[in-house]
Write an enzyme that holds these catalytic residues in place. Sequence first.
Site, short mmCIF file in Angstrom:
data_model
loop_
_atom_site.label_atom_id
_atom_site.label_comp_id
_atom_site.label_asym_id
_atom_site.label_seq_id
_atom_site.Cartn_x
_atom_site.Cartn_y
_atom_site.Cartn_z
N GLY A 23 -2.38 7.58 8.07
CA GLY A 23 -1.23 7.08 8.95
C GLY A 23 -0.17 7.24 8.15
O GLY A 23 -0.02 7.88 7.06
N ARG A 24 1.32 6.75 8.66
CA ARG A 24 2.31 6.95 7.87
C ARG A 24 2.40 6.26 6.62
O ARG A 24 3.04 6.93 5.56
CB ARG A 24 3.52 5.84 8.67
CG ARG A 24 4.00 6.81 10.00
CD ARG A 24 4.99 5.97 10.67
NE ARG A 24 4.50 4.59 10.81
CZ ARG A 24 3.98 4.08 11.99
NH1 ARG A 24 3.83 4.95 13.07
NH2 ARG A 24 3.65 2.77 11.81
N ILE A 25 1.66 4.93 6.34
CA ILE A 25 1.68 4.62 5.08
C ILE A 25 0.56 5.35 4.20
O ILE A 25 1.15 5.62 2.86
CB ILE A 25 1.01 3.03 5.02
CG1 ILE A 25 2.50 2.15 5.53
CG2 ILE A 25 1.18 2.44 3.70
CD1 ILE A 25 2.10 0.88 6.23
N HIS A 27 0.26 -10.83 -0.21
CA HIS A 27 0.24 -10.25 1.12
C HIS A 27 1.93 -10.03 0.95
O HIS A 27 2.76 -10.55 1.78
CB HIS A 27 0.10 -11.01 2.61
CG HIS A 27 -0.25 -10.30 3.61
ND1 HIS A 27 -1.05 -10.41 4.63
CD2 HIS A 27 0.60 -8.95 3.90
CE1 HIS A 27 -0.94 -9.48 5.40
NE2 HIS A 27 0.06 -8.62 5.32
N GLU A 53 -6.77 -15.45 4.94
CA GLU A 53 -5.52 -15.62 4.20
C GLU A 53 -5.17 -17.18 4.79
O GLU A 53 -5.40 -17.37 6.11
CB GLU A 53 -4.52 -14.63 4.49
CG GLU A 53 -4.83 -13.34 3.71
CD GLU A 53 -3.73 -12.24 4.13
OE1 GLU A 53 -2.74 -12.79 4.69
OE2 GLU A 53 -3.96 -11.11 4.06
N ARG A 103 -5.41 -4.65 5.68
CA ARG A 103 -5.87 -6.16 6.37
C ARG A 103 -6.91 -6.49 5.69
O ARG A 103 -7.88 -5.82 5.29
CB ARG A 103 -5.98 -6.14 7.71
CG ARG A 103 -4.69 -5.99 8.79
CD ARG A 103 -3.94 -7.07 8.60
NE ARG A 103 -2.68 -7.20 9.67
CZ ARG A 103 -1.58 -6.89 8.98
NH1 ARG A 103 -1.41 -6.71 7.78
NH2 ARG A 103 -0.43 -6.89 10.05
#
Length: 326
Positions: free
Chosen positions: A157-159, A286, A268, A239
Amino acid sequence: MPKPSVYVTRLIPQESIDALREQFDVEVNLEDRALSRDELKEKVRGRAAVVSLLTDRIDGEILDAAGPQCKIVANYAVGYNNFDLAAATRRGVILTNTPGVLDDATATHTITLLLAVARRIAEADKYVRDGKWQGWAPMFFIGLDVDHRTLGIAGLGRIGKNVARKARGFDMKILYNDVQRDEAFEAESGARFVDKDTLLREADFLTLHVPLLPETHHYIGAAELKKMKKTAVLINASRGPVVDEKALVQALREKWIFGAGLDVFENEPALEPGLTDLDNAIVVPHVASATPGTRIAMGEIAVGNILKVLNGQPPDTCVNPEVLGK
Ligand code: DGY
């Protein structure tokens, strides 16, 4: 007429709160902690809009507690696995996220983790601080080569694309897997689409950028870790539940792979027992998007969406577009 009421579930940049206050009656959770479920139910009651965090589960129960006047919940995050999309759509509530503005920060953080694990930065820093260093030595703290090595990207994706572009600066060979091929990006970047098995087997560094969905839960487990090279590094800034953390601790302890850089965790803020005992894991809390510019830009998107929706316009970044009748 009273102003519409907006609740912000945790302190966000002041610029965003000020922008909301120009038009709305705003209450912010000023305590530096996530709200309990009961507190959240209580606080959202009667609000026209809510700014939520990825730690706030927004589902039918919370939306019913808010009431039918609630028009929008704007997540202060790009990820939105904390949303029950169907429950919101059924109630006519618009849900939004903050895409685009944290790609650079998250990709830079990914590369930071990759380099830090490869060059054993946290372990070496601790060694010096512990007073153990006796001077330069040729066979001391040997890490991994990064330049010209193979980077595997799960989720383009974008990242994921941003990471690929940054990795080209190290002349890395890019392999990727995704639910769909992106031939235009392949032509631009030289990235090669491969199946998941090939990605696991050929990557020197494997970085995860898939969204958390039922299909990506434990995308990396014991079977996958066993397929990776013994010299490979796993990076996760997506995630936590995308990786089976128990299996990862075993893999790192038994040296199935060289190391891991983790920004996110399965439960988390709890960590799998044993994880922090391992020198070959770098664990950070995070913080991939934690830069001033990024956090301000995230606030601008979240607030912009609320301003639009409460003024009768569609938001810019809706994640349940069916609710808009599209
Ligand atoms: C997100 O936005 O989804 C990140 O995990 C936190 O910024």
